[in-house]
Design a protein around this motif. Structure first.
Motif, PDB file in Angstrom:
ATOM      1  N   SER A   1      -3.754 -32.511  79.233  1.00  0.00           N
ATOM      2  CA  SER A   1      -4.459 -33.806  79.303  1.00  0.00           C
ATOM      3  C   SER A   1      -5.049 -34.230  77.969  1.00  0.00           C
ATOM      4  CB  SER A   1      -5.558 -33.725  80.374  1.00  0.00           C
ATOM      5  OG  SER A   1      -5.033 -33.338  81.623  1.00  0.00           O
ATOM      6  N   ASP A   2      -4.392 -33.881  76.862  1.00  0.00           N
ATOM      7  CA  ASP A   2      -4.854 -34.368  75.562  1.00  0.00           C
ATOM      8  C   ASP A   2      -4.578 -35.861  75.415  1.00  0.00           C
ATOM      9  OD1 ASP A   2      -5.826 -31.959  74.711  1.00  0.00           O
ATOM     10  OD2 ASP A   2      -3.979 -31.341  73.718  1.00  0.00           O
ATOM     11  N   ASN A   3      -3.391 -36.279  75.854  1.00  0.00           N
ATOM     12  CA  ASN A   3      -2.998 -37.694  75.808  1.00  0.00           C
ATOM     13  C   ASN A   3      -2.541 -38.109  77.196  1.00  0.00           C
ATOM     14  OD1 ASN A   3      -2.928 -38.476  72.746  1.00  0.00           O
ATOM     15  ND2 ASN A   3      -1.979 -36.446  72.873  1.00  0.00           N
ATOM     16  N   GLY A   4      -2.771 -39.371  77.521  1.00  0.00           N
ATOM     17  CA  GLY A   4      -2.388 -39.837  78.847  1.00  0.00           C
ATOM     18  C   GLY A   4      -2.443 -41.342  78.944  1.00  0.00           C
TER      19      GLY A   4
ATOM     20  N   THR B   1      -4.156 -44.901  80.223  1.00  0.00           N
ATOM     21  CA  THR B   1      -5.400 -45.610  80.547  1.00  0.00           C
ATOM     22  C   THR B   1      -5.083 -47.094  80.680  1.00  0.00           C
ATOM     23  OG1 THR B   1      -5.983 -45.901  78.218  1.00  0.00           O
ATOM     24  CG2 THR B   1      -6.848 -43.940  79.321  1.00  0.00           C
TER      25      THR B   1
ATOM     26  N   ARG C   1      -0.691 -45.694  76.457  1.00  0.00           N
ATOM     27  CA  ARG C   1      -0.772 -44.263  76.198  1.00  0.00           C
ATOM     28  C   ARG C   1      -1.706 -44.021  75.021  1.00  0.00           C
ATOM     29  NH1 ARG C   1       4.507 -45.535  77.438  1.00  0.00           N
ATOM     30  NH2 ARG C   1       5.414 -44.393  79.198  1.00  0.00           N
ATOM     31  N   GLY C   2      -2.493 -42.946  75.136  1.00  0.00           N
ATOM     32  CA  GLY C   2      -3.423 -42.642  74.059  1.00  0.00           C
ATOM     33  C   GLY C   2      -4.179 -41.361  74.325  1.00  0.00           C
ATOM     34  N   GLY C   3      -5.099 -41.028  73.411  1.00  0.00           N
ATOM     35  CA  GLY C   3      -5.899 -39.826  73.551  1.00  0.00           C
ATOM     36  C   GLY C   3      -6.907 -39.952  74.684  1.00  0.00           C
ATOM     37  N   LEU C   4      -7.242 -38.816  75.292  1.00  0.00           N
ATOM     38  CA  LEU C   4      -8.180 -38.778  76.412  1.00  0.00           C
ATOM     39  C   LEU C   4      -9.452 -38.038  76.004  1.00  0.00           C
ATOM     40  CD1 LEU C   4      -5.691 -37.821  79.287  1.00  0.00           C
ATOM     41  CD2 LEU C   4      -6.460 -40.117  78.639  1.00  0.00           C
TER      42      LEU C   4
ATOM     43  N   TYR D   1     -10.674 -36.225  82.606  1.00  0.00           N
ATOM     44  CA  TYR D   1      -9.336 -36.793  82.677  1.00  0.00           C
ATOM     45  C   TYR D   1      -8.351 -35.669  82.983  1.00  0.00           C
ATOM     46  CZ  TYR D   1     -10.593 -41.328  80.603  1.00  0.00           C
ATOM     47  OH  TYR D   1     -11.128 -42.567  80.365  1.00  0.00           O
TER      48      TYR D   1
ATOM     49  N   ASN E   1      -4.037 -35.170  83.594  1.00  0.00           N
ATOM     50  CA  ASN E   1      -2.671 -35.619  83.810  1.00  0.00           C
ATOM     51  C   ASN E   1      -2.077 -34.841  84.987  1.00  0.00           C
ATOM     52  OD1 ASN E   1      -2.531 -37.512  81.757  1.00  0.00           O
ATOM     53  ND2 ASN E   1      -1.881 -36.014  80.225  1.00  0.00           N
TER      54      ASN E   1
ATOM     55  N   THR F   1      -2.103 -40.257  85.155  1.00  0.00           N
ATOM     56  CA  THR F   1      -3.385 -39.804  84.613  1.00  0.00           C
ATOM     57  C   THR F   1      -4.501 -40.263  85.534  1.00  0.00           C
ATOM     58  OG1 THR F   1      -2.568 -39.966  82.338  1.00  0.00           O
ATOM     59  CG2 THR F   1      -4.949 -39.861  82.648  1.00  0.00           C
TER      60      THR F   1
END
Length: 878
Positions: free
Chosen positions: A191-194, A196, A260-263, A297, A299, A320
């Protein structure tokens, strides 16, 4: 948000039907103002809290020894120091218990339908839209004093008992000043990126749409708007009617620009304050307030495959979820001469999940170069508000005769409301052209190119009751006579609307196609309609239960003890489907008319007597044990279908994204329970327990595959003819050298069900749905001699279990074993400070479901990522 005028009318009908007037409406009307719900009054047992994990693991054995029926316990310190943040996570370490999706408990291999959950003995409504029991991740471990899992039935428990009964016993008022603060953070490897989408991307049903549903009688087509307005004397043209409809479309919140982007990292904070005051020599007052907040957060990416044609029909979903939990607990209490206590507790628990998905899917109707592309967002807001008032009293000096000095009486009142709102679940269907560079997205040509769901659930429970107990000395032998009563009532309202936007095939994404400018341009085709296309979305229901019970607990000698009891329980229920778009009254009046049919399945009334018998032998020096007990018990209980399972409606299980249909023809499952248990206790807290159990089921309820499209899983419920579950449990705690200790349990069991009343089911003789042949829970712990360090390695696994029964030649679908390993380390630099590090799912297991098709090919029909989670928290305690 929803039209309530008709709902209130239907609700009063449902409440009336669920009482003595099930078939006689005139009698039913007299009841419409009465309320309550299920509660089993059980005295709060004292929990001894000590510092070290090893001592904590053994601290509840005295309570287990005193109970006439087999039960397992977890105390607050054991839960807290093992790093369990929720009740669901804590229960993984109880013998024969498995946790599904971190929320739902399976006991002795039986699904969540066969367990029941109470809070301080009180039944609690569930805010979950797709399960029959309350999700246990809703309760933070910070409010828990102890957990009790009773596996053999006694008459003080609800008769609705299968695998076991879980009682969440919340913390009482403190006996002195307390203050603590904890803050923490963490992350998940998956879940580093997901995904939103903008804040406010989901909003409540627009007022304009609410008003239009009433004004245009649920038909929002352009032609009907034109007819209604002109018949009302408002002269409008076809284009003006079209523009009115376009205004309704633009009132919907279409701001779902998924990106998509950082969480962000996980966050959590807990605060606990309390004190007790000696008002006089006889009177003590206490109070506490605690709060908790956490968010994360995660994924939960999925891959789905059709069992019939997995290479062609499959999908991949990027998913996510942002989850936020808030808890507030207030407890007030008073004690008089240690013989009389009164406590008032109030809890508000909120749990919101905001989710974004992008699904790419392939079917027989598209090609690899142009797959379907679906976008969806969903906000689910859950809340449980619970107020409980309880008291315990012993006559003592007030007894008119000495024989009544030990007469005790417990009473309770509980009021709870669970709500779930989905103010807007938006989804858009389209396609993706992979031949272009960059790839080009299209919105589909469909009457449901855009869908907006608005759902609302309110579940209320009110209950009250009491229990009296009197020990009697008979020539040096003790007889405990006890008995009690309780009444309960449950009322549920479940309402749903679906608004559909029709569109022509257009290049672009939802945020570029469904703009105000494009929608208001009459040269572009858009249309609006109401309804899901899957039948009714709404229902109202009521349930009333009244019970009285009694038991005799007789110690024949120092070694032998006999306990017997019975419970009379009257059960009344009604579940009525509601069509909120039926402004003619034809559907809803038809439902009411059918209630006069002797074969109607909307309402039922039944009563029965449920009994139990237990025989206990206690002794010394068997198998080198300092003390041992052997218990045998037998009981007769029932497992009733949940209101949701009986409702003739369709709904989505949001976790696995499958559609589920209720069945109003479901019948209750009769259960006969047998239990033989030996408990051995050794010096230093070591212990060993072995249990044999057998359950005979009549008309067990099963979840089976239903008819659906190639890429859409559909589930429904039916009754089997008979079933049985039997098995063996081992549990033990062993002290090891160098400060180590091992606590583990293993359950080995099997089951069988026979279904002859359904020609579609592939396997008519097989295991029960949800049953695991083995369950292993193990914990290796360490306590340093200076008590500054402690650590645990927790391991949990269960065998594959049937997720749903296959039909039409397809084999049953199995959820595969999920091996979970957690590591927890605690450091205590001072008496007031502590540091905790936790790693969850260290093995990086994922959820997988397999099914064998009619061709014999074994297919992984669903797999979902979980990831490894890391958490760090810092605590200060006064």
């Amino acid at each position: 948000m929803l039209t309530k005028r008709f709902a209130r009318k239907q609700l009063s009908i449902a409440v009336a039907i669920a009482t003595a007037g099930i078939i006689t409406p005139v009698m039913a009307q007299d009841f419409a103002s009465d309320d309550s719900e299920l509660f089993a009054p059980t005295a709060l047992e004292e929990v001894v809290v000590v510092g070290r994990l090893q001592s904590v693991a053994a601290s509840l054995t005295d309570e287990r020894l005193e109970l006439p029926y087999a039960a397992d316990f977890l105390g607050f310190e054991a839960i807290s120091r093992a790093g369990d943040s929720t009740i669901g996570a804590a229960l993984r370490r109880v013998t024969g218990v498995t946790l599904v999706d971190n929320k739902f408990i399976y006991i002795r291999g039986l699904g969540e339908r066969y367990s029941n959950v109470t809070v301080n003995g009180a039944a609690v409504p569930s805010p979950d839209l797709a399960r029959s029991v309350i999700p246990l991740d809703l309760f933070p471990a910070s409010i828990v004093e102890s957990l009790k899992v009773q596996k053999s039935w006694g008459p003080e428990l609800p008769a609705n008992f299968g695998g076991g009964a879980i009682d969440i016993r919340t913390r009482s008022v403190p006996n002195g000043p307390i203050a603590s603060v904890s803050i923490g953070t963490g992350f998940n490897t998956e879940s580093d990126n997901g995904l939103t989408y903008p804040d406010g991307g989901s909003g409540a049903m627009p007022v304009a749409l609410q008003n239009a549903i009433g004004r245009y009688k649920g038909d929002l087509s352009k032609s009907n708007i034109f007819d209604i307005e002109n018949n009302a004397g408002n002269t409008v043209t076809r284009d003006e009617a079209d523009q009115i409809q376009r205004g309704l479309i633009t009132s919907l919140n279409r701001d779902v620009a998924i990106k998509r982007g950082g969480l962000d990292r996980d966050r959590d904070i807990k605060v606990d304050l309390g004190n007790a005051w000696d008002v006089s020599d006889d009177v003590v007052l206490g109070a506490s307030i605690s709060g908790a907040y956490d968010d994360e957060y995660r994924n939960k990416d999925q891959v789905k495959r059709s069992v019939g044609n997995p290479d062609v029909v499959n999908s991949k979903t990027e998913r996510t979820a942002y989850e936020e939990r808030t808890t507030l607990a207030v407890v007030l209490g008073a004690e008089y001469t240690q013989d009389h206590t009164v406590q008032l507790s109030h809890y508000i628990i909120q749990n919101d999940v905001d989710e974004a998905r992008i699904a790419t899917s392939f079917t027989v109707n598209n090609s690899a170069e142009r797959p379907d592309l679906d976008y969806s967002t969903r906000l689910e807001e859950r809340e449980l508000e619970l107020t409980q008032l309880s008291g315990t009293h012993r006559l003592g000096d007030f007894a008119p005769i000495s024989e009544l000095e030990m007469l005790s009486f417990d009473w309770f009142y509980s009021d709870a409301t669970a709500t779930t709102d989905i103010p807007n679940a938006a989804s858009f269907s389209g396609s993706l052209d992979k031949t272009t560079n960059p790839e080009t997205a299209f919105i589909a040509q469909s009457n449901t190119a855009g869908q907006f769901e608005f759902l609302s659930l309110e579940d209320t429970v009110e209950s009250w009751g009491g229990r009296a107990e009197l020990p009697i000395d008979i020539d040096g032998r003790e007889l405990i006579v006890s008995g009690g009563w309780w009444n309960s009532e449950k009322v549920r309202e479940y309402y749903g609307y679906t608004a559909n936007i029709g569109a022509r095939s257009t290049q672009g994404t939802p945020q570029t196609v469904f703009t105000d400018e494009r929608i208001n341009d009459l040269n572009n085709f858009f249309d609006l309609s109401m309804g899901s296309g899957f039948g009714n979305e709404s229902y109202v229901a009521a349930q009333k239960i009244a019970a009285v019970y009694g038991s005799l607990d007789f110690r024949i000698s120092e070694e032998w003890r006999i306990t017997t009891g019975a419970r009379w329980e009257e059960y009344q229920q009604a579940v009525l489907p509601v069509n909120l778009l039926d402004f003619t009254g034809v559907f809803n009046q038809g439902v009411i008319d059918q209630l006069n049919d002797p074969d109607q399945s909307f309402a039922l009334q039944e009563d029965d007597i449920y009994s139990s018998f237990a025989l206990t032998y206690s002794g010394l020096d068997l198998f080198a044990a300092e003390e041992f007990q052997v218990r045998f018990s037998v009981s007769e209980t029932i497992v009733r279908p949940d209101l949701r399972e009986l409702a003739d409606v369709a709904y989505i299980d949001p976790e696995l994204n499958v559609r589920v249909f209720g069945n109003p023809d479901l019948q209750s499952t009769q259960v006969r329970n047998y239990d033989l248990r030996g408990e051995f206790y050794y010096e230093g807290g070591d212990n060993f327990t072995v249990s044999l159990f057998y359950k005979d089921l009549t008309l067990p309820i099963e979840q089976v595959e239903g008819a659906g499209s190639d890429d859409d899983t559909v589930l429904r419920y039916l009754n089997g003819d008979s079933g049985e579950v039997y098995g063996l449990e081992f549990e033990g705690l062993k002290t090891l050298p160098a400060g180590l200790f091992l606590s583990s349990n293993v359950t080995i069991s099997d089951s069988e069900i026979t279904i002859s009343n359904n020609n579609e089911v592939t396997n008519t003789d097989r295991r029960l749905t949800g049953h695991s042949k083995y369950v292993v829970n193990a914990s290796l712990g360490y306590d340093s001699p200076d008590e500054r360090h402690s650590a645990s390695v927790l391991y949990n696994i269960s065998s594959e279990r049937i997720f749903f029964a296959g039909i039409a030649g397809n084999d049953d679908a199995f959820e595969q074993p999920f091996a979970s390993m957690d590591v927890i380390y605690n450091y205590y630099p001072t008496e007031t400070l502590s540091l905790k590090l936790k790693v969850s799912n260290l093995l990086d297991s994922k959820r997988e479901f397999e099914q064998k098709g009619s061709s014999g090919q074994n297919v992984t029909i669903l797999e979902q990522e979980v990831g490894t989670s890391f958490g760090l928290s810092f605590s200060w305690k006064y």
